[in-house]
Design a protein around this motif. Structure first.
Motif, PDB file in Angstrom:
ATOM      1  N   ILE A 360     -53.142 115.290  21.613  1.00  0.00           N
ATOM      2  CA  ILE A 360     -52.821 114.509  20.658  1.00  0.00           C
ATOM      3  C   ILE A 360     -51.348 114.240  20.273  1.00  0.00           C
ATOM      4  O   ILE A 360     -50.866 112.924  20.140  1.00  0.00           O
ATOM      5  CB  ILE A 360     -53.348 115.219  19.152  1.00  0.00           C
ATOM      6  CG1 ILE A 360     -54.994 115.158  19.441  1.00  0.00           C
ATOM      7  CG2 ILE A 360     -53.175 114.196  17.918  1.00  0.00           C
ATOM      8  CD1 ILE A 360     -55.550 115.966  18.125  1.00  0.00           C
ATOM      9  N   VAL A 361     -50.227 115.238  20.585  1.00  0.00           N
ATOM     10  CA  VAL A 361     -49.112 114.804  20.449  1.00  0.00           C
ATOM     11  C   VAL A 361     -48.596 114.034  21.415  1.00  0.00           C
ATOM     12  O   VAL A 361     -47.871 113.141  21.274  1.00  0.00           O
ATOM     13  CB  VAL A 361     -48.306 116.168  20.640  1.00  0.00           C
ATOM     14  CG1 VAL A 361     -46.976 116.025  20.606  1.00  0.00           C
ATOM     15  CG2 VAL A 361     -48.552 117.184  19.390  1.00  0.00           C
ATOM     16  N   LYS A 362     -49.210 114.207  22.678  1.00  0.00           N
ATOM     17  CA  LYS A 362     -48.820 113.033  23.702  1.00  0.00           C
ATOM     18  C   LYS A 362     -49.236 111.727  23.593  1.00  0.00           C
ATOM     19  O   LYS A 362     -48.795 110.821  23.700  1.00  0.00           O
ATOM     20  CB  LYS A 362     -49.442 113.587  25.031  1.00  0.00           C
ATOM     21  CG  LYS A 362     -48.888 114.958  25.493  1.00  0.00           C
ATOM     22  CD  LYS A 362     -49.443 115.324  26.883  1.00  0.00           C
ATOM     23  CE  LYS A 362     -48.740 116.449  27.388  1.00  0.00           C
ATOM     24  NZ  LYS A 362     -49.578 117.261  28.847  1.00  0.00           N
ATOM     25  N   THR A 363     -50.640 111.568  23.186  1.00  0.00           N
ATOM     26  CA  THR A 363     -50.979 110.197  22.624  1.00  0.00           C
ATOM     27  C   THR A 363     -50.315 109.688  21.793  1.00  0.00           C
ATOM     28  O   THR A 363     -49.941 108.240  21.801  1.00  0.00           O
ATOM     29  CB  THR A 363     -52.570 110.610  22.076  1.00  0.00           C
ATOM     30  OG1 THR A 363     -53.385 111.004  23.247  1.00  0.00           O
ATOM     31  CG2 THR A 363     -53.103 109.135  21.894  1.00  0.00           C
ATOM     32  N   MET A 364     -50.012 110.430  20.504  1.00  0.00           N
ATOM     33  CA  MET A 364     -48.994 109.632  19.518  1.00  0.00           C
ATOM     34  C   MET A 364     -47.741 109.466  19.690  1.00  0.00           C
ATOM     35  O   MET A 364     -46.842 108.920  18.909  1.00  0.00           O
ATOM     36  CB  MET A 364     -49.089 110.546  18.309  1.00  0.00           C
ATOM     37  CG  MET A 364     -50.635 110.932  17.568  1.00  0.00           C
ATOM     38  SD  MET A 364     -51.498 109.362  17.258  1.00  0.00           S
ATOM     39  CE  MET A 364     -50.589 108.634  16.222  1.00  0.00           C
ATOM     40  N   GLY A 365     -47.172 110.125  21.053  1.00  0.00           N
ATOM     41  CA  GLY A 365     -45.858 109.936  21.386  1.00  0.00           C
ATOM     42  C   GLY A 365     -44.695 110.540  20.700  1.00  0.00           C
ATOM     43  O   GLY A 365     -43.647 110.131  20.528  1.00  0.00           O
ATOM     44  N   TRP A 366     -45.088 111.429  20.010  1.00  0.00           N
ATOM     45  CA  TRP A 366     -44.255 112.460  19.268  1.00  0.00           C
ATOM     46  C   TRP A 366     -43.428 113.421  20.232  1.00  0.00           C
ATOM     47  O   TRP A 366     -43.991 113.803  21.440  1.00  0.00           O
ATOM     48  CB  TRP A 366     -45.080 113.317  18.406  1.00  0.00           C
ATOM     49  CG  TRP A 366     -45.849 112.737  17.284  1.00  0.00           C
ATOM     50  CD1 TRP A 366     -45.234 111.566  16.535  1.00  0.00           C
ATOM     51  CD2 TRP A 366     -46.882 113.174  16.463  1.00  0.00           C
ATOM     52  NE1 TRP A 366     -46.356 111.147  15.623  1.00  0.00           N
ATOM     53  CE2 TRP A 366     -47.298 112.102  15.493  1.00  0.00           C
ATOM     54  CE3 TRP A 366     -48.062 114.043  16.671  1.00  0.00           C
ATOM     55  CZ2 TRP A 366     -48.406 112.062  14.801  1.00  0.00           C
ATOM     56  CZ3 TRP A 366     -48.891 114.145  15.910  1.00  0.00           C
ATOM     57  CH2 TRP A 366     -49.141 113.127  14.813  1.00  0.00           C
ATOM     58  N   ASP A 367     -42.333 113.728  20.037  1.00  0.00           N
ATOM     59  CA  ASP A 367     -41.425 114.636  20.707  1.00  0.00           C
ATOM     60  C   ASP A 367     -41.951 116.074  20.573  1.00  0.00           C
ATOM     61  O   ASP A 367     -42.319 116.383  19.455  1.00  0.00           O
ATOM     62  CB  ASP A 367     -40.018 114.607  20.282  1.00  0.00           C
ATOM     63  CG  ASP A 367     -38.907 115.441  21.269  1.00  0.00           C
ATOM     64  OD1 ASP A 367     -39.043 116.712  21.049  1.00  0.00           O
ATOM     65  OD2 ASP A 367     -38.204 114.721  21.527  1.00  0.00           O
ATOM     66  N   PRO A 368     -42.280 116.783  21.592  1.00  0.00           N
ATOM     67  CA  PRO A 368     -42.884 117.913  21.678  1.00  0.00           C
ATOM     68  C   PRO A 368     -42.149 119.092  20.937  1.00  0.00           C
ATOM     69  O   PRO A 368     -42.762 119.832  20.493  1.00  0.00           O
ATOM     70  CB  PRO A 368     -43.432 118.220  23.316  1.00  0.00           C
ATOM     71  CG  PRO A 368     -42.399 117.201  23.903  1.00  0.00           C
ATOM     72  CD  PRO A 368     -42.211 116.164  23.144  1.00  0.00           C
ATOM     73  N   LEU A 369     -40.912 118.873  21.263  1.00  0.00           N
ATOM     74  CA  LEU A 369     -40.056 120.024  20.496  1.00  0.00           C
ATOM     75  C   LEU A 369     -40.072 119.787  18.956  1.00  0.00           C
ATOM     76  O   LEU A 369     -40.254 120.726  18.391  1.00  0.00           O
ATOM     77  CB  LEU A 369     -38.734 119.861  21.143  1.00  0.00           C
ATOM     78  CG  LEU A 369     -38.248 120.147  22.660  1.00  0.00           C
ATOM     79  CD1 LEU A 369     -37.085 119.998  23.124  1.00  0.00           C
ATOM     80  CD2 LEU A 369     -38.954 121.638  22.909  1.00  0.00           C
TER      81      LEU A 369
END
Length: 442
Positions: A360-369
Motif C-alpha cells: 500500500i505504501v508503494k502504491t500511494m508513493g509514500w516515502d518508506p522511511l
C-alpha cells in the motif's frame, strides 16, 4: 470469496481472539500458520514451509543485531551508570521547578539510546527516579507519566529493536531506519521536557524544587565530575555505534558488535565487570533475545500461510478501495495500528501488519522511511495506552503501594497527547525523518 480467503479471515479472527483470551502471541501465531497451512495445502506442504521459514529466520544476518544490542543494553544496565548519572542530574537540576522530572527524562533519553528496549528502561528508571521524586513531594501522576513515557523512547531512539525487526519486513535498510529515527526521537523527548517545564512552572506543587541543602554538600566541580564520569562513556559509545553506521564504516550488526564490546569496556571502567555479573547478563540477554526470536518465528509461520492464502492482497485491496484520499487512508492505517496496540504485543503487530502495509505504501508513493517513523511512533503510543500497556504494568510492578494504577493511567494521558503532537509534526515535516538517511554514506 474463495475458501482460502475465508481461511485467511479466520486466521486473523482467531489470532485476535486468542490474544484477548491470553494465549502467548508467539505460539498462537505459529500454531495458526501451521494449522491453516495444513487445512489448505496438506501437512507435508505446511511442514515444509515451516522448515523453510525456520531456516530463513535463524540464518538471517540482520537479526543477529538483536542479541548483540540487547547484550549491550543489559551490560550497561549492570554497570549502574543510570544511578550515577541520575544523581548528577538531580544535583544539577533539582533546585529548579520540575528539575527531577526533567532529569528523569534526560536519563530516559540517554538510556533509550543504550538499550533499545522500553521494558528495561522503564524498570531501571522507575527504580532509580520514582522514589526520589516521591520523597521530594512530586505529584505521583506526573512522576509516573514521565517514567512511562520516557521509558518508551527506547522503542524509537536508535539503536531500537523495533527498527531492526521493521527493516527486513519492509525491505528497508536498518541503517537508514536508525538515522531516520534520530530527529523524531529527540523531538519527542524535547516535547516531554517542555511540557514538564511549563506544567511545573504553572503549578509548582506538581514538581517542587528539591532541598538545596543536599546540593550544597557538593561543589560544582564534584557535580561536573559525576556527570562526566557517568555520562560521557555511554554517550560516547552510542555516538560511536551510530556514527559508524552513518559514515558507512559498519553495518548495523557489526556496529552492534562494537557496542557490545564497548559496553564491556565501560563496565570494566566502572569496576563492575566480574564473573557473577557476566553470568547474570548473559542469562538476561538470552531470555530477552529468545522471546523476540520466538515471536519472529511464529509471525513468519503465520504470514507465510496468510499471504499464500491471499489474505495480504485481500486486506490491501479493501484498504485501497476505501475512498478517503491519501491522508484519510494514512489515518485509517495508523488508526488500525493504534487500536491493535491496545490489545496485542507490538512485535506481533509489526511482523503481521508490515507485510500487508508495504504494498500500500508503494502504491500511494509514500516515502518508506517517513511511513516507518509514523508507524513506529503510533505503535510506541500503545506502550502507555490501556488496556495492553506494557510501560504502565512494568512501572506498577516496581512502584510503591501508594502509587495506584489509576495514578499511572492519569499521569500518562498528557504524554499520549504529546505523542500525537509529535506524530502530527512528523506528518507535516517529512524531512525530519528523511534528511539524515539522505546524507549518510551507504
Amino acid at each position: 470469496m474463495s475458501l482460502n480467503e475465508v481461511y485467511a479471515i479466520l486466521m486473523v479472527c482467531m489470532l485476535l481472539g486468542g490474544v484477548i483470551i491470553g494465549f502467548p502471541v508467539a505460539f498462537m501465531l505459529g500454531a495458526l500458520g501451521v494449522l491453516f497451512g495444513t487445512l489448505a495445502y496438506g501437512f507435508n506442504a505446511a511442514s515444509y514451509q515451516a522448515a523453510l521459514s525456520t531456516y530463513g529466520v535463524m540464518s538471517g544476518w540482520s537479526l543477529l543485531a538483536i542479541p548483540l544490542f540487547v547484550f549491550m543494553g543489559v551490560v550497561l544496565e549492570k554497570a549502574e551508570l543510570a544511578d550515577r548519572l541520575y544523581t548528577g542530574l538531580r544535583l544539577l537540576l533539582g533546585p529548579i521547578r520540575g528539575g527531577l522530572a526533567i532529569s528523569t527524562m534526560a536519563l530516559a533519553t540517554m538510556f533509550a539510546a543504550c538499550t533499545g528496549i522500553a521494558g528495561a528502561s522503564v524498570i531501571a528508571i522507575g527504580l532509580i527516579a520514582l522514589p526520589s521524586m516521591l520523597r521530594f513531594g512530586y505529584d505521583k501522576k506526573l512522576a509516573s507519566g514521565a517514567i512511562c513515557a520516557g521509558g518508551g523512547l527506547g522503542v524509537i531512539i536508535p539503536p531500537s529493536i523495533m527498527m531492526i525487526l521493521y527493516g527486513p519486513q519492509a525491505g528497508v535498510s536498518i541503517a537508514k531506519l536508525f538515522m531516520a529515527a534520530v530527529f523524531p526521537g529527540l523531538i519527542m523527548a524535547g516535547l516531554y521536557i517542555v511540557y514538564m517545564i511549563v506544567i511545573c512552572g504553572v503549578k509548582p506543587q506538581l514538581g517542587p524544587p528539591v532541598f538545596k541543602e543536599e546540593a550544597a554538600q557538593y561543589s560544582k566541580k564534584d557535580i561536573a565530575k559525576l556527570l562526566l564520569v557517568a555520562g560521557v562513556p555511554p554517550v560516547g559509545l552510542v555516538i560511536a555505534v551510530l556514527g559508524s553506521i552513518f559514515f558507512g564504516w559498519a553495518a548495523p550488526t557489526e556496529a552492534a558488535s562494537l557496542g557490545a564490546l564497548g559496553a564491556l569496556i565501560i563496565t570494566g571502567f566502572y569496576g563492575k565487570l566480574n564473573l557473577k555479573m557476566m553470568k547474570e547478563t548473559v542469562f538476561s540477554a538470552l531470555k530477552i533475545s529468545t522471546f523476540i526470536m520466538w515471536l519472529v518465528l511464529g509471525a513468519k509461520y503465520f504470514m507465510s500461510t496468510f499471504n499464500k492464502l491471499g489474505g495480504g492482497n485481500l486486506i490491501g485491496d479493501m484498504l485501497l478501495s476505501v475512498d478517503l484520499g491519501p491522508t484519510g487512508l494514512l489515518i485509517l492505517m495508523l488508526g488500525l495500528i493504534f487500536i491493535l496496540g491496545m490489545f496485542m504485543d507490538w512485535i506481533g503487530i509489526l511482523l503481521v501488519v508490515i507485510p500487508i502495509f508495504v504494498p500500500i505504501v508503494k502504491t500511494m508513493g509514500w516515502d518508506p522511511l517517513w511511513f516507518a517513523m509514523l508507524f513506529c511512533i503510533t505503535l510506541q503510543i500503545s506502550y502507555i495506552t490501556p488496556p495492553f500497556a506494557y510501560s504502565i504494568f512494568y512501572l506498577k510492578g516496581i512502584a510503591p503501594p501508594d502509587v495506584k494504577l489509576t495514578d499511572i493511567y492519569r499521569g500518562c494521558i498528557p504524554f499520549i497527547i504529546i505523542q500525537f503532537v509529535a506524530l502530527l509534526i512528523l506528518y507535516l515535516w517529512p524531512s525530519l525523518a528523511t534528511y539524515l538517511p539522505a546524507i549518510m554514506r551507504s
